[in-house]
Write an enzyme that holds these catalytic residues in place. Structure first.
Site, short mmCIF file in Angstrom:
data_model
loop_
_atom_site.label_atom_id
_atom_site.label_comp_id
_atom_site.label_asym_id
_atom_site.label_seq_id
_atom_site.Cartn_x
_atom_site.Cartn_y
_atom_site.Cartn_z
N ARG A 9 11.98 -19.64 50.37
CA ARG A 9 12.17 -20.67 49.34
C ARG A 9 11.00 -20.63 48.35
O ARG A 9 9.87 -20.29 48.73
CB ARG A 9 12.28 -22.05 49.97
N LYS B 213 11.07 -26.21 55.11
CA LYS B 213 11.89 -27.32 54.63
C LYS B 213 12.19 -28.32 55.74
O LYS B 213 11.99 -29.53 55.57
CB LYS B 213 13.20 -26.76 54.06
#
Length: 407
Positions: free
Chosen positions: A249, A276
């Site tokens: 990410r 995350k």
């Protein structure tokens, strides 16, 4: 038969003088004027409650409340009595509602809701929700009592957001407002969730994931990248290349400290608290993420170390090196390449997933583990602990070589 009180007149009230004791001047039907020894004159209304007990209610001072106004108040009170109510209780209820209306504004209720919910959110998400409220909602609705907000008020706010082209933000704010109204109903300060009724007030937004090119578009994308690299900042150029090779990410890459990267070592371990699902305040997934580094990735990291290796982050902010760079740098670069709306930093993850499966023939589970996806079913997650480490090492090098072959 009791003698009826002679109605008062304004001249009689004005002439009345204070005595050493309290004086009462009766107007009839329970209304009378008290004249205190201090000289103050106050209207009162005596009535009998449903239980038979007598009580009084004040109508205010004279002359601030005139004779006509006092009689109007008496008429209103007698009407309440005829309907089975209690004028004193009705006044207290109205006072409470007035206090509640001024105390429970939309801002106050929304802030209470946010403080309750943020315990389960990541700090970044909690900040974003509050920032959107302060930017788009509070300026127009913040001071209004939440129970007095109308459909039109909400629509005007959402349309204002849409007018600047932020359709997705309007949609998210609408969802947040719905949660705030639901909280207000449960805490007893609102009667209705207006947002539930608003099905078709926003312009439709095409559904879908983050913008990402397809596998067949990758050669043209690489050509556009080569053509534009000379105009890019070195950190942006290296960052885009690394995003494509390791497909983590965007935040996980730009927030990486150099302490996580061991020079020359062909693997990178991202600690769980930077992932995350590790950032969740409730039930975080405490699982480090393993990223095999291809030869090409190591070469880029070597180039990057010469530029920023003496600082904290791989990709520091140019204005404040103690903060990471903004992911807008990548979005702007993609925009200059002609990929605005067609590709994003997150899109490299979708690109890698589809291409590695379609072009290189790797199994979905292997690519999925490299994307750090977690099985949603808790039972399945508890038993499925396969990491495919060796296969992922080979896959990541094959992916980097495939990109080189297209170049």
């Amino acid at each position: 038969m009791p003698r009826l009180a002679q109605p008062l007149s304004d001249s009689q009230i004005k002439r009345a003088k204070a005595q050493t004791k309290l004086v009462k001047l009766f107007d009839g039907h329970g209304l009378y004027l008290e004249i205190h020894p201090s000289g103050g004159k106050f209207w009162r209304f005596r009535y009998r409650k449903a239980d038979g007990k007598e009580t009084t209610i004040g109508f205010g001072p004279y002359p601030e409340v005139s004779l006509v106004e006092a009689r109007n108040k008496r008429t209103a009170a007698r009407r309440v009595l005829l309907e089975g109510g209690d004028p004193l209780q009705q006044r207290e209820q109205m006072r409470r509602e007035s206090v509640r209306a001024t105390e429970y504004t939309f801002r106050k209720v929304a802030t209470e809701w946010h403080q309750l919910k943020e315990k389960a959110w990541s700090p970044a998400y909690a900040h974003n929700v509050l920032h959107r409220l302060e930017l788009d909602i509070f300026p127009d609705l913040g001071r209004l009592p939440i129970d007095e907000v109308t459909h039109r008020d909400l629509i005007d706010v959402f349309r204002k957001i849409e007018a600047r082209g932020a359709h997705e933000i309007a949609k998210r704010n609408k969802a947040v407002c719905s949660q705030i109204f639901s909280y207000a109903i449960q805490t007893g300060v609102a009667q209705r969730n207006l947002v539930v009724d608003m099905k078709d007030v926003l312009q439709p937004v095409p559904s879908g994931n983050f913008p990402a090119i397809s596998s067949d578009e990758l050669p043209r994308f690489l050509q556009a990248l080569r053509s534009n690299e000379a105009c890019m900042q070195p950190l942006t150029r290296i960052g885009l290349r690394l995003l494509m090779l390791v497909f983590v990410r965007t935040s996980e890459l730009i927030e990486t400290p150099w302490t996580e990267i061991e020079e020359g070592k062909s693997e990178w371990i991202i600690p769980w608290y930077r992932m995350k699902l590790g950032k969740r305040r409730l039930n975080p997934i405490k699982k480090d993420h393993f990223v095999p580094l291809s030869r090409q990735s190591l070469q880029l990291l070597g180039d990057l170390r010469k530029l920023t290796g003496g600082g904290r982050f791989l990709f520091p902010n140019l204005r404040d090196r103690n903060r990471p760079m903004s992911n807008n740098a990548f979005l702007k670069a993609l925009e200059r390449m002609g990929y605005k709306g067609d590709m994003s930093g997150h899109g490299f993850r979708a690109l890698a997933m589809s291409t590695i499966k379609e072009k290189l023939g790797y199994r979905h589970e292997v690519v999925d583990r490299q994307l750090a996806h977690v099985e949603k079913n808790k039972v399945t997650r508890a038993y499925d602990r396969a990491e495919f480490i060796d296969e992922r090492r080979v896959m990541m090098q094959a992916w980097a070589d495939y990109i080189d072959s297209l170049s």
